[in-house]
Write a protein that holds these residues in place. Sequence first.
Motif, PDB file in Angstrom:
ATOM      1  N   VAL A   1       9.060  -8.286  -0.850  1.00 55.46           N
ATOM      2  CA  VAL A   1       7.811  -9.464  -1.815  1.00 55.46           C
ATOM      3  C   VAL A   1       6.694  -8.076  -1.466  1.00 55.46           C
ATOM      4  O   VAL A   1       5.735  -7.703  -2.370  1.00 55.46           O
ATOM      5  N   GLY A   2       6.763  -6.903  -0.354  1.00 57.71           N
ATOM      6  CA  GLY A   2       5.003  -6.087  -0.663  1.00 57.71           C
ATOM      7  C   GLY A   2       5.571  -5.119  -2.131  1.00 57.71           C
ATOM      8  O   GLY A   2       5.167  -4.967  -2.562  1.00 57.71           O
ATOM      9  N   LYS A   3       7.247  -4.772  -2.103  1.00 59.59           N
ATOM     10  CA  LYS A   3       7.699  -3.983  -2.996  1.00 59.59           C
ATOM     11  C   LYS A   3       7.346  -4.270  -4.282  1.00 59.59           C
ATOM     12  O   LYS A   3       7.096  -4.060  -5.074  1.00 59.59           O
ATOM     13  N   LEU A   4       7.396  -5.949  -4.569  1.00 58.57           N
ATOM     14  CA  LEU A   4       7.365  -6.495  -5.147  1.00 58.57           C
ATOM     15  C   LEU A   4       5.426  -6.230  -5.870  1.00 58.57           C
ATOM     16  O   LEU A   4       5.441  -6.175  -7.019  1.00 58.57           O
ATOM     17  N   ALA A   5       5.123  -7.001  -4.896  1.00 60.12           N
ATOM     18  CA  ALA A   5       3.157  -7.018  -5.573  1.00 60.12           C
ATOM     19  C   ALA A   5       3.242  -5.708  -5.702  1.00 60.12           C
ATOM     20  O   ALA A   5       2.212  -5.720  -6.728  1.00 60.12           O
ATOM     21  N   ALA A   6       3.567  -4.575  -5.045  1.00 57.40           N
ATOM     22  CA  ALA A   6       3.045  -3.321  -5.887  1.00 57.40           C
ATOM     23  C   ALA A   6       3.295  -2.847  -6.937  1.00 57.40           C
ATOM     24  O   ALA A   6       2.903  -1.984  -7.880  1.00 57.40           O
ATOM     25  N   ALA A   7       4.760  -3.846  -7.388  1.00 60.51           N
ATOM     26  CA  ALA A   7       4.580  -3.315  -8.737  1.00 60.51           C
ATOM     27  C   ALA A   7       4.536  -4.351  -9.675  1.00 60.51           C
ATOM     28  O   ALA A   7       3.572  -3.569 -11.091  1.00 60.51           O
ATOM     29  N   TRP A   8       3.911  -5.326  -9.444  1.00 59.32           N
ATOM     30  CA  TRP A   8       3.085  -6.256  -9.722  1.00 59.32           C
ATOM     31  C   TRP A   8       1.458  -6.138 -10.558  1.00 59.32           C
ATOM     32  O   TRP A   8       1.623  -5.965 -11.793  1.00 59.32           O
TER      33      TRP A   8
ATOM     34  N   VAL B   1       1.295  -0.750  -0.011  1.00 64.18           N
ATOM     35  CA  VAL B   1       0.070  -0.059   0.208  1.00 64.18           C
ATOM     36  C   VAL B   1       0.994   0.900   0.123  1.00 64.18           C
ATOM     37  O   VAL B   1       0.678   2.673  -0.558  1.00 64.18           O
ATOM     38  N   LEU B   2       1.927   0.747   0.608  1.00 62.73           N
ATOM     39  CA  LEU B   2       2.804   2.514   0.592  1.00 62.73           C
ATOM     40  C   LEU B   2       3.458   2.519  -0.636  1.00 62.73           C
ATOM     41  O   LEU B   2       3.729   3.806  -0.848  1.00 62.73           O
ATOM     42  N   GLU B   3       4.037   1.722  -0.947  1.00 61.73           N
ATOM     43  CA  GLU B   3       4.619   1.854  -2.635  1.00 61.73           C
ATOM     44  C   GLU B   3       3.518   2.431  -3.443  1.00 61.73           C
ATOM     45  O   GLU B   3       3.927   3.464  -4.193  1.00 61.73           O
ATOM     46  N   LEU B   4       2.416   2.172  -3.402  1.00 64.64           N
ATOM     47  CA  LEU B   4       1.157   2.069  -4.594  1.00 64.64           C
ATOM     48  C   LEU B   4       1.130   3.703  -4.315  1.00 64.64           C
ATOM     49  O   LEU B   4       0.612   4.246  -4.571  1.00 64.64           O
ATOM     50  N   ARG B   5       1.092   3.898  -2.990  1.00 57.93           N
ATOM     51  CA  ARG B   5       0.227   5.417  -2.834  1.00 57.93           C
ATOM     52  C   ARG B   5       2.084   6.216  -3.224  1.00 57.93           C
ATOM     53  O   ARG B   5       1.030   7.837  -3.065  1.00 57.93           O
ATOM     54  N   GLN B   6       2.947   6.062  -2.922  1.00 55.14           N
ATOM     55  CA  GLN B   6       3.590   6.696  -3.300  1.00 55.14           C
ATOM     56  C   GLN B   6       4.380   6.419  -5.153  1.00 55.14           C
ATOM     57  O   GLN B   6       4.793   8.373  -5.053  1.00 55.14           O
ATOM     58  N   ARG B   7       4.154   5.665  -5.593  1.00 56.72           N
ATOM     59  CA  ARG B   7       4.859   5.567  -6.893  1.00 56.72           C
ATOM     60  C   ARG B   7       3.670   5.787  -7.689  1.00 56.72           C
ATOM     61  O   ARG B   7       4.164   5.735  -8.810  1.00 56.72           O
TER      62      ARG B   7
ATOM     63  N   ALA C   1      12.349  -1.504 -11.125  1.00 60.51           N
ATOM     64  CA  ALA C   1      13.924  -1.248 -11.167  1.00 60.51           C
ATOM     65  C   ALA C   1      14.803  -0.614 -10.404  1.00 60.51           C
ATOM     66  O   ALA C   1      15.893  -0.161 -10.059  1.00 60.51           O
ATOM     67  N   THR C   2      13.653   0.729 -10.385  1.00 63.52           N
ATOM     68  CA  THR C   2      13.886   1.721  -8.638  1.00 63.52           C
ATOM     69  C   THR C   2      13.645   2.150  -7.439  1.00 63.52           C
ATOM     70  O   THR C   2      13.856   2.899  -7.227  1.00 63.52           O
ATOM     71  N   SER C   3      13.099   0.743  -7.562  1.00 61.36           N
ATOM     72  CA  SER C   3      11.779   0.865  -6.350  1.00 61.36           C
ATOM     73  C   SER C   3      12.871   1.042  -4.506  1.00 61.36           C
ATOM     74  O   SER C   3      12.413   1.451  -4.209  1.00 61.36           O
TER      75      SER C   3
END
Length: 355
Positions: free
Chosen positions: A107-114, A11-17, A80-82
């Motif tokens: 895995v959280g960062k991967l799930a967000a990018a995926w 959720v944090l990754e999706l909100r930021q990126r 690639a830049t997360s």
Amino acid sequence: MSLTGIRTVMVLELRQRVRSTRWQVMLAIWGIVLTIVCGGLATLSSGFGTTLTEVTPMLYDLVVCFVLGIGLIVAPTLSATSINSDRADATLALLQATALRPVEIAVGKLAAAWAAATTFLGVALPFLLVLTLLRGASWAAFLAHLLILVVSLGAVCAVGLGFSAVCARTSSSAVLTYLVVAALSIGSPLLMIISALAITTPQTEIVYEIDDYSASPPTCTTTPTQTTHHVQRPDLVWWMLTPNPFVAVADVSGRAPFPVDRSDPDDASALSLLSGVGQFVDEIRTPEPSTVIINRCEDADSVSASNEEWENMDYLAFWPASLLLLVALGAGGTAAASRRLRTPAGALPRGIRLA
């Protein structure tokens, strides 16, 4: 590994990126492009006297290839830049200082990018459903294509995540990820072609010539002409195409029971591009015969080969092996990212810092 921790990082990754107006504009443009392509080709085909049913398989194949191509381009930009960008902004250490485990962060960062990468598939999904209903492909092929698309996007995101953890610069991790994508989609066919041209085996050609043209029927020579030459052997290196996601979706379309009936010449699958590529791959899997017999005394030059056991052979589908290779590639990238996120880190490579 906790699902709560993975969800928090995701959720944090999706909100930021991802949460931005530009992302919504990209998805809207993607939907407009698909509408123009499908509507334009359907209208153009009607002008040439081609029915919608006949052109539907080609439209379906184009949408599948577009989704896969766009996904392979967008996925590296999301993963690639997360990690190295968070490290450069001194925000990664804040996550590492919490109770989150390194594997949960990775895995959280991967799930967000995926999830972000599959949104392009989500926009194209209504088009694929409509085209499948119009007999552009069978439902089994549709489901198999979805599986390959999702796994391919996830594997590329995982590779980008691994390079993002290993490389200090975001430009380096992005370039390396795109090189892997190029190697999978373009490099594997080129490597297969070069290898096939380099690998040859001898083939014996036995020719029975006409001895007496005045006779009825003409008589043949009792002693045939025998020559030996070398032929390329793509059947020995075709497996190099296995990691290619485009070839994998073509393998699904090119064999039963997935596509619609190809035995009928009036069937709509005659315009299926992916089906043709899949059948071509099966053709190059057939080995060259060691001996070829040519009888010129018969009409149309009768030709027989010594490897008759390979004729009309139904090869096993290799797209499940393609999925396994892509999953292994993605697992390696995720494992590398998780290992690099461990704390205490000990001795860090040059140019990499915790905060």
